[in-house]
Scaffold this motif. Structure first.
Motif, PDB file in Angstrom:
ATOM      1  N   LYS A  45       0.825  -1.213   0.000  1.00  0.00           N
ATOM      2  CA  LYS A  45       0.000   0.000   0.000  1.00  0.00           C
ATOM      3  C   LYS A  45       0.857   1.259   0.000  1.00  0.00           C
ATOM      4  O   LYS A  45       0.447   2.290  -0.549  1.00  0.00           O
ATOM      5  N   ARG A  46       2.044   1.184   0.600  1.00  0.00           N
ATOM      6  CA  ARG A  46       2.957   2.333   0.601  1.00  0.00           C
ATOM      7  C   ARG A  46       3.787   2.390  -0.675  1.00  0.00           C
ATOM      8  O   ARG A  46       4.569   3.316  -0.864  1.00  0.00           O
ATOM      9  N   HIS A  47       3.626   1.382  -1.527  1.00  0.00           N
ATOM     10  CA  HIS A  47       4.386   1.268  -2.782  1.00  0.00           C
ATOM     11  C   HIS A  47       5.888   1.156  -2.532  1.00  0.00           C
ATOM     12  O   HIS A  47       6.696   1.548  -3.368  1.00  0.00           O
ATOM     13  N   SER A  48       6.248   0.603  -1.364  1.00  0.00           N
ATOM     14  CA  SER A  48       7.664   0.364  -1.097  1.00  0.00           C
ATOM     15  C   SER A  48       8.070  -1.061  -1.496  1.00  0.00           C
ATOM     16  O   SER A  48       9.260  -1.333  -1.670  1.00  0.00           O
ATOM     17  N   ALA A  49       7.108  -1.950  -1.654  1.00  0.00           N
ATOM     18  CA  ALA A  49       7.407  -3.327  -2.047  1.00  0.00           C
ATOM     19  C   ALA A  49       7.769  -3.373  -3.531  1.00  0.00           C
ATOM     20  O   ALA A  49       7.048  -2.846  -4.378  1.00  0.00           O
ATOM     21  N   GLN A  50       8.896  -4.005  -3.847  1.00  0.00           N
ATOM     22  CA  GLN A  50       9.339  -4.153  -5.226  1.00  0.00           C
ATOM     23  C   GLN A  50       9.053  -5.554  -5.758  1.00  0.00           C
ATOM     24  O   GLN A  50       8.969  -5.761  -6.968  1.00  0.00           O
ATOM     25  N   LEU A  51       8.928  -6.517  -4.853  1.00  0.00           N
ATOM     26  CA  LEU A  51       8.710  -7.911  -5.220  1.00  0.00           C
ATOM     27  C   LEU A  51       8.063  -8.630  -4.054  1.00  0.00           C
ATOM     28  O   LEU A  51       8.454  -8.423  -2.903  1.00  0.00           O
ATOM     29  N   ILE A  52       7.060  -9.449  -4.347  1.00  0.00           N
ATOM     30  CA  ILE A  52       6.443 -10.288  -3.336  1.00  0.00           C
ATOM     31  C   ILE A  52       6.805 -11.737  -3.641  1.00  0.00           C
ATOM     32  O   ILE A  52       6.614 -12.202  -4.767  1.00  0.00           O
ATOM     33  N   LEU A  53       7.323 -12.422  -2.640  1.00  0.00           N
ATOM     34  CA  LEU A  53       7.620 -13.845  -2.762  1.00  0.00           C
ATOM     35  C   LEU A  53       6.701 -14.614  -1.829  1.00  0.00           C
ATOM     36  O   LEU A  53       6.674 -14.343  -0.624  1.00  0.00           O
ATOM     37  N   SER A  54       5.941 -15.533  -2.371  1.00  0.00           N
ATOM     38  CA  SER A  54       5.131 -16.402  -1.521  1.00  0.00           C
ATOM     39  C   SER A  54       5.750 -17.789  -1.531  1.00  0.00           C
ATOM     40  O   SER A  54       6.377 -18.195  -2.516  1.00  0.00           O
ATOM     41  N   ALA A  55       5.572 -18.513  -0.436  1.00  0.00           N
ATOM     42  CA  ALA A  55       6.115 -19.860  -0.337  1.00  0.00           C
ATOM     43  C   ALA A  55       5.438 -20.763  -1.359  1.00  0.00           C
ATOM     44  O   ALA A  55       4.235 -20.669  -1.595  1.00  0.00           O
ATOM     45  N   ARG A 104      -2.325 -11.408  -2.914  1.00  0.00           N
ATOM     46  CA  ARG A 104      -2.054 -11.528  -4.337  1.00  0.00           C
ATOM     47  C   ARG A 104      -2.966 -10.628  -5.155  1.00  0.00           C
ATOM     48  O   ARG A 104      -2.543 -10.047  -6.155  1.00  0.00           O
ATOM     49  N   THR A 105      -4.200 -10.502  -4.719  1.00  0.00           N
ATOM     50  CA  THR A 105      -5.124  -9.594  -5.401  1.00  0.00           C
ATOM     51  C   THR A 105      -4.631  -8.157  -5.300  1.00  0.00           C
ATOM     52  O   THR A 105      -4.654  -7.400  -6.282  1.00  0.00           O
ATOM     53  N   LEU A 106      -4.148  -7.777  -4.112  1.00  0.00           N
ATOM     54  CA  LEU A 106      -3.628  -6.420  -3.922  1.00  0.00           C
ATOM     55  C   LEU A 106      -2.399  -6.187  -4.784  1.00  0.00           C
ATOM     56  O   LEU A 106      -2.246  -5.121  -5.391  1.00  0.00           O
ATOM     57  N   ALA A 107      -1.514  -7.186  -4.852  1.00  0.00           N
ATOM     58  CA  ALA A 107      -0.308  -7.048  -5.679  1.00  0.00           C
ATOM     59  C   ALA A 107      -0.680  -6.821  -7.134  1.00  0.00           C
ATOM     60  O   ALA A 107      -0.061  -6.011  -7.837  1.00  0.00           O
ATOM     61  N   LYS A 108      -1.692  -7.519  -7.590  1.00  0.00           N
ATOM     62  CA  LYS A 108      -2.146  -7.353  -8.973  1.00  0.00           C
ATOM     63  C   LYS A 108      -2.694  -5.959  -9.197  1.00  0.00           C
ATOM     64  O   LYS A 108      -2.432  -5.322 -10.224  1.00  0.00           O
ATOM     65  N   GLU A 109      -3.437  -5.460  -8.222  1.00  0.00           N
ATOM     66  CA  GLU A 109      -4.055  -4.133  -8.351  1.00  0.00           C
ATOM     67  C   GLU A 109      -3.012  -3.020  -8.408  1.00  0.00           C
ATOM     68  O   GLU A 109      -3.156  -2.056  -9.169  1.00  0.00           O
ATOM     69  N   VAL A 110      -1.950  -3.151  -7.617  1.00  0.00           N
ATOM     70  CA  VAL A 110      -0.948  -2.077  -7.570  1.00  0.00           C
ATOM     71  C   VAL A 110       0.229  -2.327  -8.506  1.00  0.00           C
ATOM     72  O   VAL A 110       1.131  -1.505  -8.615  1.00  0.00           O
ATOM     73  N   GLY A 111       0.226  -3.484  -9.190  1.00  0.00           N
ATOM     74  CA  GLY A 111       1.251  -3.747 -10.190  1.00  0.00           C
ATOM     75  C   GLY A 111       2.603  -4.161  -9.640  1.00  0.00           C
ATOM     76  O   GLY A 111       3.639  -3.743 -10.145  1.00  0.00           O
ATOM     77  N   ILE A 112       2.595  -5.000  -8.590  1.00  0.00           N
ATOM     78  CA  ILE A 112       3.842  -5.472  -7.996  1.00  0.00           C
ATOM     79  C   ILE A 112       4.067  -6.918  -8.410  1.00  0.00           C
ATOM     80  O   ILE A 112       3.154  -7.733  -8.394  1.00  0.00           O
ATOM     81  N   VAL A 113       5.293  -7.249  -8.777  1.00  0.00           N
ATOM     82  CA  VAL A 113       5.638  -8.604  -9.203  1.00  0.00           C
ATOM     83  C   VAL A 113       5.390  -9.594  -8.071  1.00  0.00           C
ATOM     84  O   VAL A 113       5.776  -9.363  -6.923  1.00  0.00           O
ATOM     85  N   SER A 125      -0.911 -22.283   0.715  1.00  0.00           N
ATOM     86  CA  SER A 125      -2.212 -22.516   0.086  1.00  0.00           C
ATOM     87  C   SER A 125      -2.683 -21.254  -0.617  1.00  0.00           C
ATOM     88  O   SER A 125      -2.337 -20.133  -0.226  1.00  0.00           O
ATOM     89  N   ALA A 126      -3.479 -21.445  -1.653  1.00  0.00           N
ATOM     90  CA  ALA A 126      -3.996 -20.295  -2.411  1.00  0.00           C
ATOM     91  C   ALA A 126      -4.826 -19.387  -1.524  1.00  0.00           C
ATOM     92  O   ALA A 126      -4.780 -18.157  -1.647  1.00  0.00           O
ATOM     93  N   ASN A 127      -5.589 -19.965  -0.605  1.00  0.00           N
ATOM     94  CA  ASN A 127      -6.443 -19.165   0.274  1.00  0.00           C
ATOM     95  C   ASN A 127      -5.644 -18.273   1.203  1.00  0.00           C
ATOM     96  O   ASN A 127      -6.066 -17.157   1.529  1.00  0.00           O
ATOM     97  N   SER A 128      -4.478 -18.753   1.635  1.00  0.00           N
ATOM     98  CA  SER A 128      -3.691 -17.994   2.607  1.00  0.00           C
ATOM     99  C   SER A 128      -3.069 -16.734   2.014  1.00  0.00           C
ATOM    100  O   SER A 128      -2.692 -15.826   2.759  1.00  0.00           O
TER     101      SER A 128
END
Length: 214
Positions: free
Chosen positions: A115-125, A137-146, A129-132
């Motif tokens: 939300k602060r646009h400081s994230a350059q990359l998100i890594l999920s394990a 992931r939806t937020l990352a898509k909305e703000v355009g973060i890898v 699970s998809a639910n977790s």
């Protein structure tokens, strides 16, 4: 700007920047090792594509170019070797980012970084699970973060010196770029290379998840 050295793939003979290829070399026990960032001594380069790895193995290109006799190796063995090396490199980079305070973990911290646009990359394990991670992931898509997948929850947590983690946010563009460059070395099919995640080095774009099993 410093020009990047080029090397040719031992299978398809295409010339690419060295950083985009996987270097295969001989290790002291007489087996093959892989290097993701170049290295010294005799080595050969190959595209991180299943078709190139398969051709190189079938034609015995590594033994021919290295001028040694090698024990039989399947393309699956080589791909697993590359994935293992990628996994270790990603963990090492995350450890450096942690010490430099350039990575945050935990759902609230990751969401705040996005939300602060400081994230350059998100890594999920890779085993999350998809639910977790669906909300993040939806937020990352909305703000355009890898968004990419790397390691398991245990390995992701260990890289950060703590408990298992479902996802982390890398907040430094240099660290983020380095991690994405390493993840591009995971062997994929030719069709997969043409999908959006093949453009993961562009910090302004999005990436489909690419798994690295720890």
């Amino acid at each position: 700007m410093v020009s990047q050295p080029f090397r040719s793939c031992v299978a398809c003979r295409t010339s690419r920047q060295k950083r985009d290829l996987v270097r295969v070399h001989l290790v002291p026990d007489g087996k093959l090792g892989v290097d993701l960032g170049g290295g010294s001594g005799r080595g050969v380069y190959v595209c991180p594509l299943h078709v190139c790895l398969e051709q190189a193995v079938k034609r015995n290109e590594f033994a021919r170019c290295l001028k040694v006799t090698l024990a039989p190796m399947t393309v699956e063995d080589l791909e697993e070797l590359i994935r293992e090396r990628v996994s270790r490199k990603v963990a090492a980079l995350l450890g450096l980012a942690r010490r430099a305070r350039k990575v945050v973990s935990g759902a609230e911290a990751v969401e705040s970084a996005m939300k602060r646009h400081s994230a350059q990359l998100i890594l999920s394990a890779a085993d999350a699970s998809a639910n977790s991670v669906s909300k993040l992931r939806t937020l990352a898509k909305e703000v355009g973060i890898v968004w990419m997948q790397a390691l398991g929850k245990e390995e992701l947590g260990a890289a950060l010196g703590g408990a298992p983690r479902v996802c982390v946010a890398v907040t430094d563009p240099c660290f983020a770029g380095a991690v994405m460059s390493v993840l591009k070395k995971i062997p994929v099919e030719m069709e997969a290379r043409e999908r959006p995640h093949g453009q993961a080095a562009d910090l302004g774009g999005r990436a489909e998840p690419r798994k690295v099993w720890g």
